[in-house]
Design an enzyme around this catalytic site. Structure first.
Site, PDB file in Angstrom:
ATOM      1  N   SER A 238       1.189  -1.019   0.146  1.00  0.00           N
ATOM      2  CA  SER A 238      -0.692   0.124   0.109  1.00  0.00           C
ATOM      3  C   SER A 238       1.162   1.159  -0.112  1.00  0.00           C
ATOM      4  CB  SER A 238      -0.963  -0.413   1.049  1.00  0.00           C
ATOM      5  OG  SER A 238      -1.738   1.041   1.547  1.00  0.00           O
TER       6      SER A 238
ATOM      7  N   LYS B  50      -0.650  -1.289  -4.314  1.00  0.00           N
ATOM      8  CA  LYS B  50      -2.569  -0.015  -3.807  1.00  0.00           C
ATOM      9  C   LYS B  50      -2.006   0.917  -4.205  1.00  0.00           C
ATOM     10  CE  LYS B  50      -4.915  -0.602   0.236  1.00  0.00           C
ATOM     11  NZ  LYS B  50      -5.459  -0.949   1.547  1.00  0.00           N
TER      12      LYS B  50
ATOM     13  N   LYS C 192      -2.855   5.339  -2.931  1.00  0.00           N
ATOM     14  CA  LYS C 192      -4.228   5.862  -1.834  1.00  0.00           C
ATOM     15  C   LYS C 192      -4.464   7.298  -2.915  1.00  0.00           C
ATOM     16  CE  LYS C 192      -4.037   3.949   2.149  1.00  0.00           C
ATOM     17  NZ  LYS C 192      -5.050   3.767   2.957  1.00  0.00           N
TER      18      LYS C 192
ATOM     19  N   ASP D 250      -6.814   3.204  -3.590  1.00  0.00           N
ATOM     20  CA  ASP D 250      -7.855   3.613  -1.413  1.00  0.00           C
ATOM     21  C   ASP D 250      -7.904   4.377  -1.625  1.00  0.00           C
ATOM     22  OD1 ASP D 250      -8.654   3.044   0.710  1.00  0.00           O
ATOM     23  OD2 ASP D 250      -7.175   1.785   1.477  1.00  0.00           O
TER      24      ASP D 250
ATOM     25  N   GLU E 134     -11.165   1.089  -2.888  1.00  0.00           N
ATOM     26  CA  GLU E 134     -11.966   0.106  -1.925  1.00  0.00           C
ATOM     27  C   GLU E 134     -11.852   1.753  -1.423  1.00  0.00           C
ATOM     28  OE1 GLU E 134      -8.012  -1.109  -0.200  1.00  0.00           O
ATOM     29  OE2 GLU E 134      -8.971  -1.254   1.829  1.00  0.00           O
TER      30      GLU E 134
ATOM     31  N   ASP F  47     -14.283  -1.937   3.075  1.00  0.00           N
ATOM     32  CA  ASP F  47     -12.867  -1.818   4.218  1.00  0.00           C
ATOM     33  C   ASP F  47     -13.470  -0.922   4.828  1.00  0.00           C
ATOM     34  OD1 ASP F  47     -11.085  -1.223   6.193  1.00  0.00           O
ATOM     35  OD2 ASP F  47      -9.613  -0.788   4.753  1.00  0.00           O
TER      36      ASP F  47
ATOM     37  N   LYS G   7      -9.740  -6.326   7.987  1.00  0.00           N
ATOM     38  CA  LYS G   7      -8.947  -6.741   9.370  1.00  0.00           C
ATOM     39  C   LYS G   7      -8.985  -7.234  10.716  1.00  0.00           C
ATOM     40  CE  LYS G   7      -7.381  -2.345   7.020  1.00  0.00           C
ATOM     41  NZ  LYS G   7      -7.467  -0.298   6.932  1.00  0.00           N
TER      42      LYS G   7
ATOM     43  N   GLY H 178      -3.738  -4.178   5.984  1.00  0.00           N
ATOM     44  CA  GLY H 178      -2.910  -3.806   6.836  1.00  0.00           C
ATOM     45  C   GLY H 178      -3.230  -2.376   7.436  1.00  0.00           C
TER      46      GLY H 178
HETATM   47  O1  OSB Z   1      -7.533   1.787   4.341  1.00  0.00           O
HETATM   48  O2  OSB Z   1      -6.007   0.176   4.432  1.00  0.00           O
HETATM   49  C1  OSB Z   1      -5.891   1.124   5.107  1.00  0.00           C
HETATM   50  C2  OSB Z   1      -3.298   2.090   6.479  1.00  0.00           C
HETATM   51  C3  OSB Z   1      -3.633   3.487   8.098  1.00  0.00           C
HETATM   52  C4  OSB Z   1      -5.148   2.918   7.876  1.00  0.00           C
HETATM   53  C5  OSB Z   1      -5.570   2.666   6.922  1.00  0.00           C
HETATM   54  C6  OSB Z   1      -5.184   1.898   5.957  1.00  0.00           C
HETATM   55  C7  OSB Z   1      -3.892   1.771   5.473  1.00  0.00           C
HETATM   56  C8  OSB Z   1      -3.046   1.457   4.771  1.00  0.00           C
HETATM   57  C9  OSB Z   1      -2.596   0.763   5.133  1.00  0.00           C
HETATM   58  O3  OSB Z   1      -3.319   0.964   3.730  1.00  0.00           O
HETATM   59  C10 OSB Z   1      -1.518  -0.699   4.069  1.00  0.00           C
HETATM   60  C11 OSB Z   1      -0.265  -1.770   5.588  1.00  0.00           C
HETATM   61  O4  OSB Z   1      -0.382  -1.592   7.104  1.00  0.00           O
HETATM   62  O5  OSB Z   1       0.200  -1.680   4.690  1.00  0.00           O
HETATM   63 MG    MG Z   2      -8.522   0.677   3.024  1.00  0.00          MG
END
Ligand code: OSB
Ligand code: MG
Length: 368
Positions: A135, A161, A163, A188, A213, A238, A262, A290
């Site tokens: 991510s 992925k 953001k 995401d 996402e 999510d 999660k 994560g």
């Molecule tokens: O939405 O998946 C998410 C990190 C912090 C809060 C929300 C998210 C995330 C990530 C990180 O996308 C994923 C990771 O831990 O590598």
């Molecule tokens: Mg997410």
């Protein structure tokens, strides 16, 4: 398992690089760790929440309060046949799933050690080499992001992925697709859009993303139904999914085609398995999300990812992507093929480094 002692610790762990999502930037993780001692065995869990209530409403402070005043009193001093039994006592306490999950996970770790099984086997896992994605946070410049993607692909990661948020979306995804036409790519949004942005979200269809996402509200199902009818990119939920029932309703309503699970968000392994089973019965693929976890949460994510419905690469990646030094031994490593091999030793399979955890601790409370 008689729970003799529970210890809460809050550690501070600086990220190697800041991580930015549509709701903000994280530079230092403040993580509450739960240690449970039972008849000579020690189990560990991690509260997955962020530092501020931007992903969901939990924070290290709310988790500490709920654990100390409500969850720990229910568990301490009692005899538990299995960690599966915790969830029914937790149910009257509404929400606060990340606090619940941390305590339940620690008990699962103990149960697995007691039974001499790797945790992933105890929960019913069968995948022994899990596919990994990464991510990647929002950057100041697109070129930085393109460079990061290049590096992660060279490391072997199977899926990228990124953001997104309004203003960091169509152009960015377009440039990524231009440079990496065939990479398994997804985006995401962490709830950064509304149905008013439908035209913009439709523009993403041209890039053949694996999924988008949580584009809409953090607690929404119905608007996602509307959106999924209008776009061809599969929606993955999510934030909105907290239970097996949520998953069933979202899928049956047509709100999503994929779900990210999660442990923290759904409240532990029992609930995660219910989400997994609800998806599997309906042929909906899941993957493990994560929350920038330290090694302890990361190790639990690995165990979860072995359930048979986890058919898509998840967000569980190597310790060294986030930490100069993790708090477990060995650290989580990823093969050149972008996979994590599951541990064979009983319990979590990664040993918490007590000296290091103690050094990083900023707050501590013992319950006996
Ligand atoms: O939405 O998946 C998410 C990190 C912090 C809060 C929300 C998210 C995330 C990530 C990180 O996308 C994923 C990771 O831990 O590598
Ligand atoms: Mg997410």
């Amino acid at each position: 398992m008689k729970v003799d002692r529970i210890e809460l610790r809050q550690i501070e762990l600086p990220l190697l690089h800041y991580f930015e999502t549509s709701f903000g930037r994280t530079t230092v993780r403040r993580i509450v760790l739960v240690r449970v001692d039972s008849g000579g065995a020690t189990g560990w869990g991690e509260v997955a929440c962020g530092e501020a209530p931007f992903y969901n409403y939990e924070t290290p402070e709310t988790a500490w309060h709920i654990l100390r005043d409500f969850l720990i009193p229910q568990v301490l001093g009692k005899e538990w046949k299995t960690a599966s039994d915790l969830i029914s006592g937790f149910a009257p306490i509404r929400g606060h799933n990340m606090a619940k999950a941390a305590l339940e996970c620690a008990l699962w770790d103990i149960e697995a050690q007691t039974k001499g099984l790797p945790l992933w086997k105890l929960i019913g896992g069968s995948i022994t080499e899990i596919p990994c994605g990464v991510s990647l946070g929002i950057q100041e410049k697109i070129d930085t992001l393109l460079g990061n993607i290049q590096k992660e692909l060279e490391s072997g990661y199977q899926r990228i992925k990124v953001k997104i948020k309004p203003g960091w979306d169509v152009e960015v995804i377009g440039k990524i697709r231009q440079r990496f036409p065939r990479v398994a790519l997804m985006a995401d949004a962490n709830s950064a859009y509304s149905l008013k942005d439908l035209d913009r979200l439709k523009l993403l269809d041209q890039f053949f993303l694996m999924m988008i996402e949580q584009p809409l509200g953090w607690d929404d199902i119905l608007d996602h139904v509307r959106l999924q009818r209008e776009i061809s990119t599969p929606v993955c939920l999510d934030e909105s999914i907290h239970s097996g029932d949520d998953a069933r309703k979202a899928i049956e309503a047509g709100a999503c085609k994929i779900i990210n699970i999660k442990l923290g968000r759904v409240g532990g392994y029992v609930s995660a398995r219910r989400v997994h089973d609800a998806c599997r019965e309906r042929r909906v693929p899941v993957w493990c999300g994560g929350m920038l976890e330290s090694g302890i949460g990361r190790a639990h994510n690995i165990a979860l990812s072995t359930l048979p419905g986890f058919t898509l690469p998840g967000d569980v990646s190597a310790s060294k992507r986030y930490w100069a030094e993790d708090i477990i031994d060995p650290e989580v490593t990823v093969t050149a093929q972008g996979t994590i091999r599951v541990p064979e030793s009983p319990g979590l399979g990664f040993a918490p480094r007590l000296d290091r955890i103690e050094k990083l601790a900023r707050r501590r409370e013992v319950f006996e």
